[in-house]
Design a protein around this motif. Structure first.
Motif, PDB file in Angstrom:
ATOM      1  N   UNK A 293       0.837  -1.191   0.000  1.00  0.00           N
ATOM      2  CA  UNK A 293       0.000   0.000   0.000  1.00  0.00           C
ATOM      3  C   UNK A 293       0.879   1.251   0.000  1.00  0.00           C
ATOM      4  N   UNK A 294       0.575   2.160  -0.924  1.00  0.00           N
ATOM      5  CA  UNK A 294       1.318   3.405  -1.011  1.00  0.00           C
ATOM      6  C   UNK A 294       2.520   3.359  -1.930  1.00  0.00           C
ATOM      7  N   UNK A 295       2.814   2.188  -2.501  1.00  0.00           N
ATOM      8  CA  UNK A 295       4.009   2.052  -3.340  1.00  0.00           C
ATOM      9  C   UNK A 295       3.750   2.391  -4.801  1.00  0.00           C
ATOM     10  N   UNK A 296       2.473   2.592  -5.167  1.00  0.00           N
ATOM     11  CA  UNK A 296       2.081   2.889  -6.546  1.00  0.00           C
ATOM     12  C   UNK A 296       2.469   1.766  -7.509  1.00  0.00           C
ATOM     13  N   UNK A 297       2.430   0.528  -7.008  1.00  0.00           N
ATOM     14  CA  UNK A 297       2.722  -0.633  -7.846  1.00  0.00           C
ATOM     15  C   UNK A 297       1.519  -1.029  -8.694  1.00  0.00           C
ATOM     16  N   UNK A 298       0.334  -0.604  -8.274  1.00  0.00           N
ATOM     17  CA  UNK A 298      -0.901  -1.035  -8.925  1.00  0.00           C
ATOM     18  C   UNK A 298      -1.755   0.182  -9.252  1.00  0.00           C
ATOM     19  N   UNK A 299      -2.858  -0.050  -9.949  1.00  0.00           N
ATOM     20  CA  UNK A 299      -3.784   1.034 -10.257  1.00  0.00           C
ATOM     21  C   UNK A 299      -4.301   1.666  -8.964  1.00  0.00           C
ATOM     22  N   UNK A 300      -4.578   2.952  -9.033  1.00  0.00           N
ATOM     23  CA  UNK A 300      -5.023   3.681  -7.840  1.00  0.00           C
ATOM     24  C   UNK A 300      -6.316   3.124  -7.269  1.00  0.00           C
TER      25      UNK A 300
END
Length: 241
Positions: free
Chosen positions: A31-38
């Motif tokens: 969470x918070x790493x911007x690895x996935x769609x918002x």
């Protein structure tokens, strides 16, 4: 942020299933790493394990369709068992959907699954917190008041813990109606005096408490009695359902 695993299903505006990972491996991300769609980042905020949230995702113009990404690939360069409709990943890391297979060649569309999609409804279910933050309890720092009874001191600390927990739940997206008013409006005089002074900077710098990333309930230790205080279960029970 925590590492979490989610199951999801996305639906087009006409109600048809667009994509799902039910029946396969959960999607895992930090969470918070911007690895996935918002949509996944926002979707898990405030969720408890086992809960599901529906969230609308506007993806207009995010992934315009590019005909140049539809390619012919030699079957020998692809994984075994290639068939129409299958999603594959090449050694280069490129992922695409097999459109057709004929004459030892496959037509593969490497466009995003969201190409030319306007809006999707996502059902996101939190199935596991892989790496919960297990932080030590906060220490209650306050001068010992000789005029204060032990019972009053306990109520004082409990008021502060309840207040911090109310803030934590609020920041993590729990619906306001499920956070008791008394949690955000302490009813003990000395507790009020302290929480009025607590700013986000003070919480982060003085208490090393970042409520934006705090995943577990607040705990506080009284060095006078070595007792650990946690949020009042009668006060917060509904917030964890």
């Amino acid at each position: 942020g925590n590492i979490v695993q989610v199951l999801y299903t996305s639906y087009t505006k006409d109600g048809n299933v667009h994509d799902t990972n039910h029946g396969s491996t959960p999607l895992e991300f930090k969470v918070g790493s911007k690895q996935v769609l918002s949509v996944f980042e926002y979707g898990v905020r405030g969720l408890q394990v086992g809960q599901t949230r529906r969230i609308k995702f506007n993806c207009t113009n995010m992934f315009p369709y590019d005909p140049a990404l539809v390619m012919y690939i030699n079957e020998k360069d692809m994984p075994e068992g290639v068939r129409e409709g299958l999603w594959i990943e090449l050694e280069s890391g490129a992922k695409g959907k097999v459109v057709s297979v004929e004459h030892n060649f496959a037509t593969v569309d490497f466009n995003s699954p969201l190409a030319d999609v306007d809006v999707l409804d996502f059902d996101i279910r939190l199935v596991r917190i892989v790496d919960p933050i297990d932080r030590p309890p906060l220490t209650f720092h306050s001068d010992i008041d000789n005029d204060e009874t032990l019972e009053e001191r306990e109520r004082h600390i409990q008021t502060i813990v309840n207040y911090l927990e109310g803030l934590r739940l609020s920041i993590r997206g729990v619906e306001p109606e499920r956070i008791p008013d008394r949690a955000l409006n302490p009813d003990y005089r000395k507790g009020q005096d302290i929480v009025r002074e607590l700013t986000p900077d003070m919480l982060a710098n003085d208490l090393d408490l970042d409520l934006n990333s705090e995943s577990s309930p607040i705990r506080m230790r009284d060095p006078l009695t070595d007792k650990i205080y946690t949020p009042d279960p009668q006060l917060f029970g509904e917030a964890y359902l």
